[in-house]
Design an enzyme around this catalytic site. Structure first.
Site, PDB file in Angstrom:
ATOM      1  N   LYS A 193       1.236  -2.254   8.976  1.00  0.00           N
ATOM      2  CA  LYS A 193       0.170  -2.283   9.990  1.00  0.00           C
ATOM      3  C   LYS A 193       0.536  -3.315  11.048  1.00  0.00           C
ATOM      4  O   LYS A 193       0.678  -4.504  10.754  1.00  0.00           O
ATOM      5  CB  LYS A 193      -1.161  -2.622   9.337  1.00  0.00           C
ATOM      6  CG  LYS A 193      -2.294  -2.736  10.356  1.00  0.00           C
ATOM      7  CD  LYS A 193      -3.644  -2.851   9.707  1.00  0.00           C
ATOM      8  CE  LYS A 193      -4.723  -3.042  10.769  1.00  0.00           C
ATOM      9  NZ  LYS A 193      -6.056  -3.143  10.206  1.00  0.00           N
ATOM     10  N   ARG A 215      -4.686 -11.061  16.036  1.00  0.00           N
ATOM     11  CA  ARG A 215      -4.370 -10.847  14.622  1.00  0.00           C
ATOM     12  C   ARG A 215      -2.873 -11.012  14.327  1.00  0.00           C
ATOM     13  O   ARG A 215      -2.376 -10.547  13.315  1.00  0.00           O
ATOM     14  CB  ARG A 215      -4.807  -9.437  14.206  1.00  0.00           C
ATOM     15  CG  ARG A 215      -6.275  -9.126  14.433  1.00  0.00           C
ATOM     16  CD  ARG A 215      -6.767  -8.095  13.428  1.00  0.00           C
ATOM     17  NE  ARG A 215      -7.957  -7.366  13.825  1.00  0.00           N
ATOM     18  CZ  ARG A 215      -9.180  -7.856  13.860  1.00  0.00           C
ATOM     19  NH1 ARG A 215      -9.396  -9.123  13.574  1.00  0.00           N
ATOM     20  NH2 ARG A 215     -10.205  -7.092  14.197  1.00  0.00           N
ATOM     21  N   LYS A 246       0.885   2.411  10.600  1.00  0.00           N
ATOM     22  CA  LYS A 246      -0.178   2.383  11.603  1.00  0.00           C
ATOM     23  C   LYS A 246       0.137   1.397  12.710  1.00  0.00           C
ATOM     24  O   LYS A 246       0.506   0.264  12.391  1.00  0.00           O
ATOM     25  CB  LYS A 246      -1.464   1.981  10.881  1.00  0.00           C
ATOM     26  CG  LYS A 246      -2.645   1.737  11.768  1.00  0.00           C
ATOM     27  CD  LYS A 246      -3.781   1.200  10.958  1.00  0.00           C
ATOM     28  CE  LYS A 246      -4.873   0.820  11.922  1.00  0.00           C
ATOM     29  NZ  LYS A 246      -5.904   0.049  11.312  1.00  0.00           N
ATOM     30  N   SER A 272      -7.177   4.819  17.103  1.00  0.00           N
ATOM     31  CA  SER A 272      -8.180   5.055  18.141  1.00  0.00           C
ATOM     32  C   SER A 272      -7.598   5.145  19.545  1.00  0.00           C
ATOM     33  O   SER A 272      -7.933   6.049  20.305  1.00  0.00           O
ATOM     34  CB  SER A 272      -9.240   3.955  18.072  1.00  0.00           C
ATOM     35  OG  SER A 272      -8.646   2.665  18.193  1.00  0.00           O
ATOM     36  N   TYR A 311      -8.693  11.013  14.204  1.00  0.00           N
ATOM     37  CA  TYR A 311      -9.999  11.328  14.785  1.00  0.00           C
ATOM     38  C   TYR A 311     -10.022  12.755  15.313  1.00  0.00           C
ATOM     39  O   TYR A 311     -11.076  13.279  15.639  1.00  0.00           O
ATOM     40  CB  TYR A 311     -10.329  10.322  15.903  1.00  0.00           C
ATOM     41  CG  TYR A 311     -10.305   8.887  15.406  1.00  0.00           C
ATOM     42  CD1 TYR A 311     -11.420   8.330  14.778  1.00  0.00           C
ATOM     43  CD2 TYR A 311      -9.151   8.101  15.514  1.00  0.00           C
ATOM     44  CE1 TYR A 311     -11.391   7.033  14.294  1.00  0.00           C
ATOM     45  CE2 TYR A 311      -9.109   6.803  15.037  1.00  0.00           C
ATOM     46  CZ  TYR A 311     -10.228   6.271  14.424  1.00  0.00           C
ATOM     47  OH  TYR A 311     -10.196   4.991  13.929  1.00  0.00           O
TER      48      TYR A 311
END
Ligand code: PBG
Length: 335
Positions: A193, A215, A246, A272, A311
């Site tokens: 990630k 992050r 990801k 997203s 999504y």
């Protein structure tokens, strides 16, 4: 003489030699559940995606079931946050309530529920771990992640998906699940990630933007591919059953490397920002949304992904069904 075009001459032939396929059975659809009642709140930056309160979640889950998509990935938006993220491991937290409700509703109990385990939606500072003097603490966060995972499993979650990127969390979660009798609950680890700007719209959807800093001390540097393989190796040794890479689009090399190097199902998380870019261009009429999405999902499969979190899942499922329907008609005509 070799002529590559021979096998491209008709759709029948092309479809016979086609190497990769997107299957509805391999799609996982992310769903945002919010505290409160009567809520179906559209996420501005993600057209088609809403936050639902539990009493209205059925509207969305009916679409999931009708589309034949077998699995949802749940994210929770609690009514209050604190600096230790207690909403994540509260037995009456938003995800715990949601899963308990889903599992007792006959219509939805067959859906495979993947519970994202992280603190960022539940902490007032928006970071994925505990904080002391501006530092995101690793080992102090682990017991809280384990507690969250066990309480999701107790509520009925089928798969636990830690997305926090603290070191050693997969092992700690595995042990906690086992000790509490959840030996058969698989861990889907967000292993590779990256600290990505493609999560921007999600942070609006999940109210999880970090209140300070970024992050980068826990998520991976987008420049590092070899390091991603070390993350994967660690997580497999700690007990991960499946691995997430990801984001997906800008990281297909990572998906490919993981699937070539490890005999474990790899999941592409089509995040997203990737979704929003396609939706925005499609809304302008600049691209053919259906063709672009199917090409993209096929690309994830070709790169080595077994499953895809996206999504686009409900729309893609609809398009796949249309195509299959058309195929059947075609064959029928020939009879
Ligand atoms: C929580 C989490 C994030 C995403 C999934 N789980 C956000 C983040 O790490 O900031 C991103 C998903 C997406 O962008 O679709 N840690």
């Amino acid at each position: 003489m070799d002529r590559m075009r021979r096998l491209r001459a008709s759709e029948t032939l092309r479809s016979m030699v086609r190497e990769n396929h997107v299957r509805v059975e391999e799609l996982i659809y992310p769903v945002f559940v919010t505290a409160g009642t009567g809520i179906c709140h559209p996420v501005d930056s993600m057209p088609g995606i809403c936050q639902y309160s539990i009493d209205r979640l059925g509207e969305e889950l009916d679409r999931v079931v009708a589309a034949g998509v077998p699995s949802v990935l749940l994210f929770g938006i609690p009514d209050c946050k604190d600096d230790v993220g207690s909403g994540a491991y509260d037995e009456n937290g938003i995800i715990q309530q949601t899963v308990r409700w889903m599992k007792k509703e006959e219509k939805y109990s067959g859906l495979l529920v993947v519970a994202d385990v992280c603190l960022c939606e539940y902490t007032s500072h928006g970071h994925c771990g505990l904080i002391r003097d501006g530092e995101i603490l690793n080992d102090e966060t682990l017991p809280l992640l384990a507690k969250t995972a066990v309480s999701y499993a107790r509520a009925g979650a089928d798969i636990i998906a830690p997305s926090d990127m603290m070191d050693k969390r997969v092992g700690v979660i595995r042990r906690a699940l086992d000790e509490n009798g959840f030996l058969n609950i698989p861990i889907l680890a967000y292993s590779a990630k990256f600290a990505s700007s493609f999560y921007g719209p999600f942070r609006e959807a999940a109210h999880s933007a970090p209140g300070f800093g970024d992050r980068k001390t826990y998520q991976m540097d987008p420049a590092n591919g070899r390091e991603a393989l070390r993350e994967v190796e660690e997580d497999i040794l700690e007990g991960a059953d499946m691995i997430i890479a990801k984001p997906a689009m800008a990281y297909m090399d990572i998906i490919c490397e993981i699937s070539r190097n490890y005999n474990i199902p790899v999941v592409a998380y089509n995040v997203s920002g990737e979704y929003s870019m396609i939706k925005a261009a499609a809304a302008q009429g600049w691209i053919d949304e259906k063709k672009i999405v199917m090409e993209l999902l096929t690309g994830f499969k070709r790169s080595g992904a077994k499953m895809i979190i996206t999504y686009h899942a409900l729309e893609a499922a609809g398009w796949l069904r249309e195509e299959n329907g058309a195929d059947w008609r075609k064959h029928g005509d020939q009879v």
